[in-house]
Design a protein around this motif. Structure first.
Motif, PDB file in Angstrom:
ATOM      1  N   GLU A 112       0.839  -1.187   0.000  1.00  0.00           N
ATOM      2  CA  GLU A 112       0.000   0.000   0.000  1.00  0.00           C
ATOM      3  C   GLU A 112       0.877   1.241   0.000  1.00  0.00           C
ATOM      4  O   GLU A 112       2.042   1.198   0.391  1.00  0.00           O
ATOM      5  N   VAL A 113       0.305   2.333  -0.455  1.00  0.00           N
ATOM      6  CA  VAL A 113       1.056   3.572  -0.594  1.00  0.00           C
ATOM      7  C   VAL A 113       0.351   4.686   0.169  1.00  0.00           C
ATOM      8  O   VAL A 113      -0.871   4.808   0.135  1.00  0.00           O
ATOM      9  N   SER A 114       1.132   5.502   0.855  1.00  0.00           N
ATOM     10  CA  SER A 114       0.602   6.681   1.525  1.00  0.00           C
ATOM     11  C   SER A 114       0.691   7.883   0.594  1.00  0.00           C
ATOM     12  O   SER A 114       1.731   8.132  -0.028  1.00  0.00           O
ATOM     13  N   TYR A 115      -0.383   8.649   0.543  1.00  0.00           N
ATOM     14  CA  TYR A 115      -0.424   9.856  -0.293  1.00  0.00           C
ATOM     15  C   TYR A 115      -0.628  11.105   0.547  1.00  0.00           C
ATOM     16  O   TYR A 115      -1.115  12.125   0.061  1.00  0.00           O
ATOM     17  N   ALA A 116      -0.218  11.030   1.804  1.00  0.00           N
ATOM     18  CA  ALA A 116      -0.440  12.145   2.723  1.00  0.00           C
ATOM     19  C   ALA A 116       0.289  13.403   2.272  1.00  0.00           C
ATOM     20  O   ALA A 116      -0.236  14.520   2.405  1.00  0.00           O
ATOM     21  N   ARG A 117       1.496  13.252   1.721  1.00  0.00           N
ATOM     22  CA  ARG A 117       2.292  14.432   1.362  1.00  0.00           C
ATOM     23  C   ARG A 117       1.601  15.278   0.301  1.00  0.00           C
ATOM     24  O   ARG A 117       1.477  16.492   0.449  1.00  0.00           O
ATOM     25  N   ILE A 118       1.123  14.655  -0.763  1.00  0.00           N
ATOM     26  CA  ILE A 118       0.493  15.441  -1.831  1.00  0.00           C
ATOM     27  C   ILE A 118      -0.927  15.862  -1.440  1.00  0.00           C
ATOM     28  O   ILE A 118      -1.404  16.907  -1.879  1.00  0.00           O
ATOM     29  N   ARG A 119      -1.561  15.088  -0.581  1.00  0.00           N
ATOM     30  CA  ARG A 119      -2.913  15.469  -0.129  1.00  0.00           C
ATOM     31  C   ARG A 119      -2.872  16.763   0.684  1.00  0.00           C
ATOM     32  O   ARG A 119      -3.818  17.551   0.658  1.00  0.00           O
ATOM     33  N   GLN A 120      -1.778  17.004   1.390  1.00  0.00           N
ATOM     34  CA  GLN A 120      -1.637  18.239   2.163  1.00  0.00           C
ATOM     35  C   GLN A 120      -1.646  19.475   1.276  1.00  0.00           C
ATOM     36  O   GLN A 120      -1.933  20.582   1.748  1.00  0.00           O
ATOM     37  N   LEU A 121      -1.360  19.285  -0.005  1.00  0.00           N
ATOM     38  CA  LEU A 121      -1.368  20.403  -0.955  1.00  0.00           C
ATOM     39  C   LEU A 121      -2.707  20.538  -1.674  1.00  0.00           C
ATOM     40  O   LEU A 121      -2.853  21.362  -2.571  1.00  0.00           O
ATOM     41  N   GLY A 122      -3.678  19.715  -1.302  1.00  0.00           N
ATOM     42  CA  GLY A 122      -5.008  19.822  -1.874  1.00  0.00           C
ATOM     43  C   GLY A 122      -5.333  18.818  -2.954  1.00  0.00           C
ATOM     44  O   GLY A 122      -6.399  18.904  -3.574  1.00  0.00           O
ATOM     45  N   PHE A 123      -4.433  17.866  -3.206  1.00  0.00           N
ATOM     46  CA  PHE A 123      -4.705  16.895  -4.266  1.00  0.00           C
ATOM     47  C   PHE A 123      -5.755  15.887  -3.807  1.00  0.00           C
ATOM     48  O   PHE A 123      -5.611  15.267  -2.760  1.00  0.00           O
ATOM     49  N   GLN A 124      -6.781  15.713  -4.630  1.00  0.00           N
ATOM     50  CA  GLN A 124      -7.862  14.793  -4.312  1.00  0.00           C
ATOM     51  C   GLN A 124      -8.389  14.209  -5.621  1.00  0.00           C
ATOM     52  O   GLN A 124      -9.032  14.918  -6.402  1.00  0.00           O
ATOM     53  N   PRO A 125      -8.113  12.944  -5.918  1.00  0.00           N
ATOM     54  CA  PRO A 125      -8.624  12.352  -7.156  1.00  0.00           C
ATOM     55  C   PRO A 125     -10.141  12.417  -7.229  1.00  0.00           C
ATOM     56  O   PRO A 125     -10.838  12.387  -6.202  1.00  0.00           O
ATOM     57  N   THR A 126     -10.666  12.495  -8.434  1.00  0.00           N
ATOM     58  CA  THR A 126     -12.104  12.613  -8.634  1.00  0.00           C
ATOM     59  C   THR A 126     -12.720  11.421  -9.359  1.00  0.00           C
ATOM     60  O   THR A 126     -13.933  11.288  -9.383  1.00  0.00           O
ATOM     61  N   VAL A 127     -11.896  10.570  -9.959  1.00  0.00           N
ATOM     62  CA  VAL A 127     -12.418   9.442 -10.735  1.00  0.00           C
ATOM     63  C   VAL A 127     -12.004   8.136 -10.070  1.00  0.00           C
ATOM     64  O   VAL A 127     -10.817   7.857  -9.905  1.00  0.00           O
ATOM     65  N   THR A 128     -12.973   7.344  -9.659  1.00  0.00           N
ATOM     66  CA  THR A 128     -12.697   6.060  -9.027  1.00  0.00           C
ATOM     67  C   THR A 128     -12.406   4.997 -10.080  1.00  0.00           C
ATOM     68  O   THR A 128     -12.671   5.186 -11.271  1.00  0.00           O
ATOM     69  N   VAL A 129     -11.879   3.869  -9.622  1.00  0.00           N
ATOM     70  CA  VAL A 129     -11.662   2.743 -10.529  1.00  0.00           C
ATOM     71  C   VAL A 129     -12.997   2.298 -11.138  1.00  0.00           C
ATOM     72  O   VAL A 129     -13.091   2.026 -12.338  1.00  0.00           O
ATOM     73  N   LYS A 130     -14.027   2.268 -10.330  1.00  0.00           N
ATOM     74  CA  LYS A 130     -15.353   1.867 -10.819  1.00  0.00           C
ATOM     75  C   LYS A 130     -15.826   2.785 -11.933  1.00  0.00           C
ATOM     76  O   LYS A 130     -16.334   2.320 -12.966  1.00  0.00           O
ATOM     77  N   ASP A 131     -15.673   4.089 -11.754  1.00  0.00           N
ATOM     78  CA  ASP A 131     -16.088   5.042 -12.781  1.00  0.00           C
ATOM     79  C   ASP A 131     -15.215   4.924 -14.031  1.00  0.00           C
ATOM     80  O   ASP A 131     -15.691   5.083 -15.153  1.00  0.00           O
ATOM     81  N   GLY A 132     -13.926   4.659 -13.821  1.00  0.00           N
ATOM     82  CA  GLY A 132     -13.038   4.476 -14.962  1.00  0.00           C
ATOM     83  C   GLY A 132     -13.407   3.266 -15.794  1.00  0.00           C
ATOM     84  O   GLY A 132     -13.329   3.293 -17.033  1.00  0.00           O
ATOM     85  N   ILE A 133     -13.813   2.203 -15.138  1.00  0.00           N
ATOM     86  CA  ILE A 133     -14.271   1.001 -15.854  1.00  0.00           C
ATOM     87  C   ILE A 133     -15.505   1.321 -16.682  1.00  0.00           C
ATOM     88  O   ILE A 133     -15.628   0.898 -17.841  1.00  0.00           O
ATOM     89  N   LYS A 134     -16.412   2.101 -16.122  1.00  0.00           N
ATOM     90  CA  LYS A 134     -17.633   2.462 -16.850  1.00  0.00           C
ATOM     91  C   LYS A 134     -17.321   3.229 -18.128  1.00  0.00           C
ATOM     92  O   LYS A 134     -17.905   2.990 -19.175  1.00  0.00           O
ATOM     93  N   GLU A 135     -16.359   4.181 -18.054  1.00  0.00           N
ATOM     94  CA  GLU A 135     -16.041   4.945 -19.254  1.00  0.00           C
ATOM     95  C   GLU A 135     -15.321   4.075 -20.280  1.00  0.00           C
ATOM     96  O   GLU A 135     -15.514   4.231 -21.488  1.00  0.00           O
ATOM     97  N   LEU A 136     -14.496   3.149 -19.820  1.00  0.00           N
ATOM     98  CA  LEU A 136     -13.826   2.232 -20.735  1.00  0.00           C
ATOM     99  C   LEU A 136     -14.831   1.373 -21.484  1.00  0.00           C
ATOM    100  O   LEU A 136     -14.686   1.123 -22.690  1.00  0.00           O
ATOM    101  N   ILE A 137     -15.859   0.937 -20.784  1.00  0.00           N
ATOM    102  CA  ILE A 137     -16.881   0.096 -21.402  1.00  0.00           C
ATOM    103  C   ILE A 137     -17.625   0.842 -22.502  1.00  0.00           C
ATOM    104  O   ILE A 137     -18.094   0.245 -23.483  1.00  0.00           O
TER     105      ILE A 137
END
Length: 370
Positions: free
Chosen positions: A328-353
Motif C-alpha cells: 500500500e502507498v501513503s499519499y499524505a504528502r500530496i494530499r496536504q497540498l489539496g490533491f484529491q482524485p475525482t475518478v474512481t476505478v469503478k467510474d473508470g471502468i464504466k467509461e472504458l466500457i
C-alpha cells in the motif's frame, strides 16, 4: 512517448488556425475549456483564471511538455491550454499526432517533432520556456525489456539531456513511477528506500535522481487507467476491461497482490498542481494517488466483472509481476497540498466500457506499447 530517431519533418509547427483562418475564436475556446476542465473548484488545485489571468506561481507562462502526444500528455496538454499557459509539445509522434488534433486550432499550442536524445534540438526547444514537464519515456517493464538499450538511452540519457538543457530559472516536473520502490513490506511513503527490480524502475529512478539534483519535482504516479486521446490498452485496468468485454473471462495471477491506481485525468491534474505550487514542492518526490484506490488485483477484477454482464474470474498460479508491486502507498504528502482524485476505478471502468467495444483492431494494436 518519445523514443529514438527523429522524423524528417523537424520544423517547429505553430498552430495558429486552420486553412489560414485566424485565431479569434474566444467563445469556442471558452466552450472547450468548460468541456475539458470539469473539476470541483473546492478541491483547491485547479484554478481557472482565463488565458490572461494570474495563476498561483505567476512566473510560469510557457510550458514545454516532452512526450506531450502520449497517453498522459494528450490529457494534460488541453488542461494546460485551458488554464492559460502557452504550451509547446516536444515529441517524435511515434504513435501519431491524432491525439492532439482536437486542440490543433488553439493559438497557444506549438508542436515540435524532436527526440529527447537529441540534446542540441532539445536545448533549443527548451530555451524559451518557463517550465518543463518531462513525460517522454519508454514506459512499463515489458517495453523496457524488449529494447533495454533504447530504454536506458531515453529514460536515463533523455532525462540527463533535459536536466542539462535547463537554465537556472526554469522549473522541472518529472513523471516518475511507483515501480521505483521494488519489493516493499508495509506502507510506502516518499521516505521509503527505493530498490527497483526492473529496468523500467531503475531507469526511472535514475532519471528521478537527476531531477532531484537540480531541485525539480518528481511525481511517482500510481498505476494509471482510463480513457485518453491517445489510448493505452497495456495498463492493468484498461487491459483487463478489454479482455472482459471480448472474452467474458479474466484469469488472474497474483490476485492478492496490492496495487494502487489513478485515473489519467487525475494524474494530469497532479502536474497542474505542481506548476501552481512549485516553490513548496521543489526538490521533493511525491506519491500521486489516493489510499482509497489501494486495491488487490482481485478487487479490481471483481469491479470489472460486476460491470460486464456475463464476465467471470478464475485464478491462476502462472504469471508474475516482475516489479513485485504488493504494498500500500501513503499519499499524505500530496494530499496536504489539496490533491484529491475525482475518478474512481469503478467510474473508470464504466467509461472504458463505453469506448472499448468501438475500437477496431488497428486502434487496439496502436494502443499497446509492446
Amino acid at each position: 512517448m518519445t523514443t529514438k530517431g527523429e522524423s524528417n519533418n523537424t520544423s517547429s509547427i505553430p498552430i495558429n488556425g486552420v486553412n489560414g483562418i485566424g485565431s479569434n475564436h474566444d467563445n469556442d475556446y471558452d466552450d472547450m475549456e468548460n468541456q475539458l476542465i470539469h473539476r470541483h473548484v473546492t478541491n483547491g488545485y485547479t484554478s481557472l483564471n482565463g488565458r490572461n489571468g494570474i495563476r498561483n506561481g505567476a512566473d510560469i507562462d510557457h510550458v514545454l511538455v516532452t512526450g506531450g502526444a502520449g497517453y498522459l500528455g494528450s490529457t494534460l496538454v488541453p488542461m494546460l491550454l485551458a488554464d492559460g499557459y502557452r504550451v509547446t509539445v516536444y515529441d517524435i509522434f511515434l504513435w501519431g499526432v491524432q491525439s492532439l488534433c482536437f486542440i490543433a486550432n488553439h493559438p497557444n499550442l506549438t508542436l515540435i517533432c524532436g527526440d529527447v536524445c537529441d540534446q542540441t534540438r532539445l536545448a533549443k526547444a527548451i530555451q524559451d520556456c518557463d517550465a518543463v514537464i518531462h513525460l517522454a519515456a519508454i514506459v512499463g517493464y515489458p517495453a523496457c525489456e524488449k529494447n533495454p538499450e533504447m530504454a536506458q538511452r531515453v529514460n536515463e540519457g533523455g532525462s540527463r539531456n533535459v536536466v542539462q538543457s535547463l537554465r537556472p530559472h526554469q522549473k522541472l516536473i518529472y513523471a516518475s513511477t511507483g515501480s521505483c520502490y521494488g519489493a516493499v513490506d508495509g506502507t510506502c511513503t516518499e521516505d521509503t528506500a527505493i530498490s527497483p527490480l526492473t529496468l523500467y524502475g531503475s531507469s526511472k529512478a535514475k532519471g528521478e535522481a537527476l531531477v532531484s539534483d537540480v531541485g525539480g519535482v518528481s511525481l511517482r504516479l500510481a498505476t494509471v487507467f482510463g480513457v485518453a486521446p491517445r489510448m493505452r490498452l497495456d495498463l492493468l485496468v484498461n487491459d483487463l476491461t478489454c479482455k472482459a468485454l471480448i472474452e467474458k473471462h479474466i484469469d488472474v495471477y497474483q490476485g492478492s497482490f496490492r496495487r494502487t491506481f489513478l485515473h489519467v485525468k487525475d494524474a494530469a491534474y497532479a502536474f497542474m498542481l505542481a506548476l501552481k505550487n512549485y516553490k513548496v514542492m521543489q526538490g521533493k518526490a511525491f506519491n500521486v494517488g489516493h489510499e482509497s484506490m489501494n486495491m488487490t488485483k482481485e478487487e479490481v477484477v471483481h469491479q470489472i466483472c460486476d460491470a460486464v454482464p456475463g464476465c467471470h474470474m478464475t485464478t491462476s498460479a502462472i504469471g508474475e509481476d516482475k516489479d513485485k508491486r504488493d504494498y500500500e502507498v501513503s499519499y499524505a504528502r500530496i494530499r496536504q497540498l489539496g490533491f484529491q482524485p475525482t475518478v474512481t476505478v469503478k467510474d473508470g471502468i464504466k467509461e472504458l466500457i463505453k469506448i472499448l467495444p468501438y475500437m477496431d483492431e488497428v486502434e487496439k494494436k496502436r494502443a499497446r506499447n509492446v
